[in-house]
Motif scaffolding. Structure first.
Motif, PDB file in Angstrom:
ATOM      1  N   LEU B  67       0.722  -1.394  -0.018  1.00 64.34           N
ATOM      2  CA  LEU B  67      -0.221   0.019  -0.052  1.00 64.34           C
ATOM      3  C   LEU B  67       1.195   1.474  -0.138  1.00 64.34           C
ATOM      4  CD1 LEU B  67      -3.030  -0.967   2.802  1.00 64.34           C
ATOM      5  CD2 LEU B  67      -2.875  -0.283   0.434  1.00 64.34           C
ATOM      6  N   TRP B  68       2.130   1.106   0.834  1.00 58.52           N
ATOM      7  CA  TRP B  68       2.676   2.401   1.105  1.00 58.52           C
ATOM      8  C   TRP B  68       3.173   2.467   0.150  1.00 58.52           C
ATOM      9  CZ3 TRP B  68       8.385   3.060   1.354  1.00 58.52           C
ATOM     10  CH2 TRP B  68       8.990   3.544   1.332  1.00 58.52           C
ATOM     11  N   ILE B  69       4.174   1.502  -0.898  1.00 54.37           N
ATOM     12  CA  ILE B  69       4.781   1.756  -2.073  1.00 54.37           C
ATOM     13  C   ILE B  69       3.880   2.257  -3.019  1.00 54.37           C
ATOM     14  CG2 ILE B  69       4.792  -0.686  -2.969  1.00 54.37           C
ATOM     15  CD1 ILE B  69       8.077   0.862  -2.583  1.00 54.37           C
ATOM     16  N   SER B  70       3.248   1.365  -2.944  1.00 47.66           N
ATOM     17  CA  SER B  70       1.965   2.440  -4.348  1.00 47.66           C
ATOM     18  C   SER B  70       1.629   3.867  -4.321  1.00 47.66           C
ATOM     19  CB  SER B  70       1.041   1.479  -4.235  1.00 47.66           C
ATOM     20  OG  SER B  70       0.296   1.175  -3.192  1.00 47.66           O
ATOM     21  N   LYS B  71       1.576   4.566  -2.352  1.00 42.87           N
ATOM     22  CA  LYS B  71       1.622   5.855  -3.102  1.00 42.87           C
ATOM     23  C   LYS B  71       2.618   6.711  -3.092  1.00 42.87           C
ATOM     24  CE  LYS B  71      -2.284   6.022   1.071  1.00 42.87           C
ATOM     25  NZ  LYS B  71      -1.764   6.193   2.441  1.00 42.87           N
ATOM     26  N   VAL B  72       3.897   5.680  -2.700  1.00 43.62           N
ATOM     27  CA  VAL B  72       5.214   6.991  -2.790  1.00 43.62           C
ATOM     28  C   VAL B  72       5.160   7.237  -4.574  1.00 43.62           C
ATOM     29  CG1 VAL B  72       7.127   6.377  -3.075  1.00 43.62           C
ATOM     30  CG2 VAL B  72       5.890   5.826  -0.547  1.00 43.62           C
ATOM     31  N   ALA B  73       5.061   5.785  -5.324  1.00 44.45           N
ATOM     32  CA  ALA B  73       5.269   5.824  -6.991  1.00 44.45           C
ATOM     33  C   ALA B  73       4.500   6.987  -7.557  1.00 44.45           C
ATOM     34  CB  ALA B  73       4.717   4.173  -7.047  1.00 44.45           C
ATOM     35  N   VAL B  74       3.238   7.181  -6.651  1.00 46.22           N
ATOM     36  CA  VAL B  74       2.628   8.712  -7.750  1.00 46.22           C
ATOM     37  C   VAL B  74       2.867   9.575  -6.583  1.00 46.22           C
ATOM     38  CG1 VAL B  74       1.105   6.564  -8.660  1.00 46.22           C
ATOM     39  CG2 VAL B  74       0.401   8.126  -6.234  1.00 46.22           C
ATOM     40  N   GLY B  75       3.790  10.032  -6.141  1.00 48.53           N
ATOM     41  CA  GLY B  75       4.091  11.631  -4.932  1.00 48.53           C
ATOM     42  C   GLY B  75       3.743  11.332  -3.704  1.00 48.53           C
ATOM     43  N   ASP B  76       3.260  10.665  -3.334  1.00 54.03           N
ATOM     44  CA  ASP B  76       2.331  11.145  -2.529  1.00 54.03           C
ATOM     45  C   ASP B  76       2.977  10.583  -0.979  1.00 54.03           C
ATOM     46  OD1 ASP B  76       0.525  11.158   0.484  1.00 54.03           O
ATOM     47  OD2 ASP B  76      -0.983   9.585  -0.729  1.00 54.03           O
ATOM     48  N   LEU B  77       3.876  11.225  -0.635  1.00 53.94           N
ATOM     49  CA  LEU B  77       4.514  11.331   0.752  1.00 53.94           C
ATOM     50  C   LEU B  77       4.198  11.084   1.825  1.00 53.94           C
ATOM     51  CD1 LEU B  77       8.239  12.348  -0.830  1.00 53.94           C
ATOM     52  CD2 LEU B  77       7.745   9.958  -0.387  1.00 53.94           C
ATOM     53  N   ILE B 277      13.806  15.209  12.839  1.00 52.07           N
ATOM     54  CA  ILE B 277      14.427  14.667  14.143  1.00 52.07           C
ATOM     55  C   ILE B 277      13.570  15.047  15.296  1.00 52.07           C
ATOM     56  CG2 ILE B 277      16.318  13.912  15.708  1.00 52.07           C
ATOM     57  CD1 ILE B 277      17.631  13.667  12.028  1.00 52.07           C
ATOM     58  N   PHE B 278      13.652  16.136  15.356  1.00 56.67           N
ATOM     59  CA  PHE B 278      13.526  16.910  16.966  1.00 56.67           C
ATOM     60  C   PHE B 278      12.443  17.017  17.574  1.00 56.67           C
ATOM     61  CE2 PHE B 278      18.058  18.975  16.866  1.00 56.67           C
ATOM     62  CZ  PHE B 278      17.968  17.597  17.861  1.00 56.67           C
ATOM     63  N   GLN B 279      11.451  17.145  15.998  1.00 58.23           N
ATOM     64  CA  GLN B 279       9.913  17.042  15.995  1.00 58.23           C
ATOM     65  C   GLN B 279       9.363  14.933  16.277  1.00 58.23           C
ATOM     66  OE1 GLN B 279       8.763  19.939  13.535  1.00 58.23           O
ATOM     67  NE2 GLN B 279       8.628  21.628  14.419  1.00 58.23           N
ATOM     68  N   ARG B 280      10.300  14.212  16.078  1.00 59.53           N
ATOM     69  CA  ARG B 280      10.121  13.170  16.255  1.00 59.53           C
ATOM     70  C   ARG B 280       8.629  13.355  14.716  1.00 59.53           C
ATOM     71  NH1 ARG B 280      12.788   9.673  16.956  1.00 59.53           N
ATOM     72  NH2 ARG B 280      10.985   7.575  16.643  1.00 59.53           N
ATOM     73  N   ASP B 281       9.038  13.760  13.593  1.00 57.21           N
ATOM     74  CA  ASP B 281       8.080  13.986  12.553  1.00 57.21           C
ATOM     75  C   ASP B 281       8.499  12.791  11.303  1.00 57.21           C
ATOM     76  OD1 ASP B 281       6.248  14.564  10.967  1.00 57.21           O
ATOM     77  OD2 ASP B 281       7.045  17.019  11.135  1.00 57.21           O
ATOM     78  N   LEU B 282       7.645  11.577  11.689  1.00 56.44           N
ATOM     79  CA  LEU B 282       8.532  10.512  10.954  1.00 56.44           C
ATOM     80  C   LEU B 282       7.829  10.100   9.248  1.00 56.44           C
ATOM     81  CD1 LEU B 282       7.525   7.485  13.795  1.00 56.44           C
ATOM     82  CD2 LEU B 282       9.983   8.279  12.950  1.00 56.44           C
ATOM     83  N   PRO B 283       7.003  11.393   9.064  1.00 50.88           N
ATOM     84  CA  PRO B 283       6.728  10.545   7.962  1.00 50.88           C
ATOM     85  C   PRO B 283       7.476  12.147   7.110  1.00 50.88           C
ATOM     86  CG  PRO B 283       4.403  11.606   8.821  1.00 50.88           C
ATOM     87  CD  PRO B 283       5.378  11.531   9.552  1.00 50.88           C
ATOM     88  N   VAL B 284       8.296  13.616   8.010  1.00 53.32           N
ATOM     89  CA  VAL B 284       8.611  14.299   7.002  1.00 53.32           C
ATOM     90  C   VAL B 284      10.353  13.170   7.231  1.00 53.32           C
ATOM     91  CG1 VAL B 284      10.382  15.903   6.943  1.00 53.32           C
ATOM     92  CG2 VAL B 284       7.802  15.815   7.535  1.00 53.32           C
TER      93      VAL B 284
END
Lengths: 302, 317
Positions: B67-77, B277-284
């Motif tokens: 699911l994740w990779i198919s989203k990434v493939a269309v530029g949705d991070l 890293i400081f905000q534990r913003d894992l998606p970024v």
């Protein structure tokens, strides 16, 4: 007639071989002889030894307590009486903290390379000696880690795991394992194709015996030299992680972390603020030159 | 030859997928539930359950990866936890700034490295050689984040010639090649250039020295070719390997600029990573690492292809 000439020739060869053995003092004696004639390498080894002694005996040498600060003597200049290298933003003695800080910096600068050396050379020798599918599996996995620039990989792993010494060491170990595997694999492959390995195999030695007796002694040297050169990189990366707030946590003294907290002080005491970096630089360059010297003395190519 | 190129391109696909998998796993190895990477920790329980279902986090790991990779493939991070904006929108301008910095640093580092390495390789054992080798060792052993601080102390604090931080007027998104902007680039670019300078010097020195020892150089000299003519032949022989090393160095600079960007508050991917890293913003964190690593994979591939097509001696079946 013909048999006597061969035996005479053989006897002559045997005498020559015995003389050659008597003349050469062995491999390590030669290495030591070459090292002694290399003043730069000796100087680097001496500096590193002094630093090691200084940080081991930090409690005896340090004039103050590494954690005890004081608001009235914050950010003193270099050369202040009682505080020869000044004080930091919380009024703690810089000299004391540099001595204690070296302990952690050396620890997280060397330990990952030691772990990576143990794991990486095992896997690399295995891949190089076994060949075939084992080689495929191990080497293709290292390819994946090679697809990340090493700083990025270290930051990614320790960034995801969170700050802490253990996580930093884990991240750095993972960064260096693939690099050591590659070197170990290529030197092992080189040794595997040599005649004495074939001879050992023909005489019925098992794979394990061949590796233990014939391969290890020939590959560990080059891998060790390579690992020594990695310590320099690891020092910079480990302190870099602390500099980013990912390695050690305050108030623990560590060179990279000290550099980070002193960064705000560069407008007040610029030369005090850059001191921890001097320590990292000296350590790193000495390990680098030491590795170069060892490489030449041990006659390792590459 | 063509077959080799094709095989090399095809081989990059599983590598890229594996890199994606490692980035996917980054969120999995992070302490705590990966759901915390999507919803804020104070979200009500029913919202958490809903999001868990929407994102497929209740499914097995391989399915989640798909699911994740198919989203990434269309530029949705995904979206940033801190700002709520799509990760890609912040990442885009940051990548531009990091590229600017990396290109400037490689321009300095590669030029110095080629000149120093070429001179050192040609005049081995001379004073120039020793100086170049010394500089190269210093370049690879210096903690560059510290060098950045020293440069700030000298050129910003003491001399007040150059700014210590930022990317000039307009902040992160408005870069231009005028002095108002470029003066912000000088110190970070010089700082970042010492590593490629050291490595390129070492490499070029080795390559040039090896070529100079070969018989054809003696033959060229013997037939009366001018110095310039010999130089051209040496460059032609050294170019493929030297270019390969430089290409990889550019990739290392892109990924390794985090420390220098932190020192100079340069608004690139490194600073973005640092705040993530400081905000534990894992998606970024995940998105930035993924894009940088993919860039490195692509660069690796390009270097290999260029090297193969430049060097007629490489004939891989």
């Amino acid at each position: 007639m013909s048999t006597t000439t061969t035996t005479a020739a053989e006897a002559e060869l045997a005498v020559q071989a015995r003389q050659a053995v008597a003349r050469s003092e062995g491999y390590w004696a030669g290495v030591w002889k070459r090292l002694r004639r290399d003043p730069l390498t000796i100087a680097c080894a001496a500096i590193l030894l002094l630093m090691l002694l200084a940080i081991v005996f930090a409690p005896l040498l340090a004039p103050h307590d590494p954690y005890q600060g004081s608001m009235i003597r914050r950010l003193k200049a270099i050369g202040t009486p009682n505080y020869p290298l000044g004080t930091d933003e919380l009024g703690r003695d810089i000299l004391t903290r540099l001595l204690y800080g070296g302990r952690l910096s050396w620890f997280i600068g060397i330990l990952p390379v030691v772990f990576a050396f143990a794991i990486g050379s095992t896997l690399g020798i295995l891949a190089g000696f076994m060949g075939g599918r084992v080689n495929m599996a191990i080497m293709r996995t290292t390819d994946i880690f090679y697809a990340f620039p090493s700083v990025l990989l270290a930051v990614a792993i320790s960034g995801a795991l969170g700050a802490g010494i253990f996580n930093a060491i884990l991240a750095l170990t993972l960064v260096f394992i693939p690099q050591i595997i590659r070197v170990a694999e290529s030197v092992t492959q080189g040794v595997r194709s040599l005649d004495f390995v074939d001879a050992a195999r023909a005489s019925g030695a098992s794979g394990f015996t061949i590796v233990r007796v014939h391969v290890l002694g020939n590959v560990l040297g080059p891998i060790f030299v390579y690992a020594t050169s990695l310590i320099s990189v690891c020092m910079i990366l480990a302190s870099g992680l602390s500099f980013l707030g990912l390695g050690t946590k305050p108030p623990e003294p560590e060179w990279g972390l000290m550099l980070n907290t002193l960064r705000t002080a560069i407008y007040v005491q610029p030369w005090v603020a850059v001191l921890p970096g001097v320590c990292i630089f000296v350590t790193s360059i000495c390990f680098n030159l030491l590795a170069d010297g060892l490489r030449q003395a041990m006659d390792v190519k590459g | 030859m063509l077959l080799y190129l094709l095989r090399r391109v095809v081989y990059a696909v599983p590598i890229a997928l594996a890199v994606g998998f490692v980035c996917f796993m980054l969120v999995q190895i992070a302490p705590g539930d990966p759901i915390n990477a999507i919803v804020p920790p104070d979200a009500p329980a029913d919202v958490v359950a809903q999001v868990r279902k929407d994102y497929g986090l209740d499914k097995p790991l391989p399915v989640q990866f798909g699911l994740w990779i198919s989203k990434v493939a269309v530029g949705d991070l995904g979206r940033s936890l801190a700002t709520g904006r799509p990760v890609w929108s912040d990442l885009r301008s940051a990548i531009g700034n990091t590229l600017t910095l990396a290109f400037a640093a490689s321009a300095i580092g590669f030029t110095l490295g080629c000149v120093l390495g070429g001179l050192a390789g040609t005049f081995r054992g001379s004073a120039i050689d020793r100086g170049a080798v010394g500089l190269a060792v210093a370049g690879v052993s210096v903690p560059h984040y510290w060098l950045g601080m020293v440069l700030v102390v000298v050129f910003s604090v003491q001399l007040n010639w150059l700014p210590a931080m930022g990317a000039g007027p307009g902040g992160s998104s408005d870069w231009g090649w005028d002095w108002e902007h470029v003066k912000h680039l000088v110190l970070p670019a010089v700082t970042l250039s010492v590593i490629p300078m050291g490595i390129v010097t070492r490499t070029v020195r080795g390559i040039v020295a090896e070529i100079m020892n070969q018989e054809f150089v003696t033959a060229l000299r013997g037939k009366g070719l001018t110095r310039w003519g010999v130089f051209r032949h040496v460059v032609k022989n050294a170019a493929p390997n030297a270019l390969a090393v430089m290409g990889l160095q550019l990739g290392y600079l892109m990924g390794g600029s985090i420390l220098v960007e932190t020192v100079f508050s340069w608004p690139g991917t490194g600073l973005l990573l640092n705040s993530a890293i400081f905000q534990r913003d894992l998606p970024v964190l995940q998105g930035t690492i993924l894009v940088l690593a993919m860039f490195f994979v692509a660069l690796n591939l390009c270097v290999d292809l260029v090297q193969t097509s430049l060097d007629p001696r490489i004939k891989r079946a």
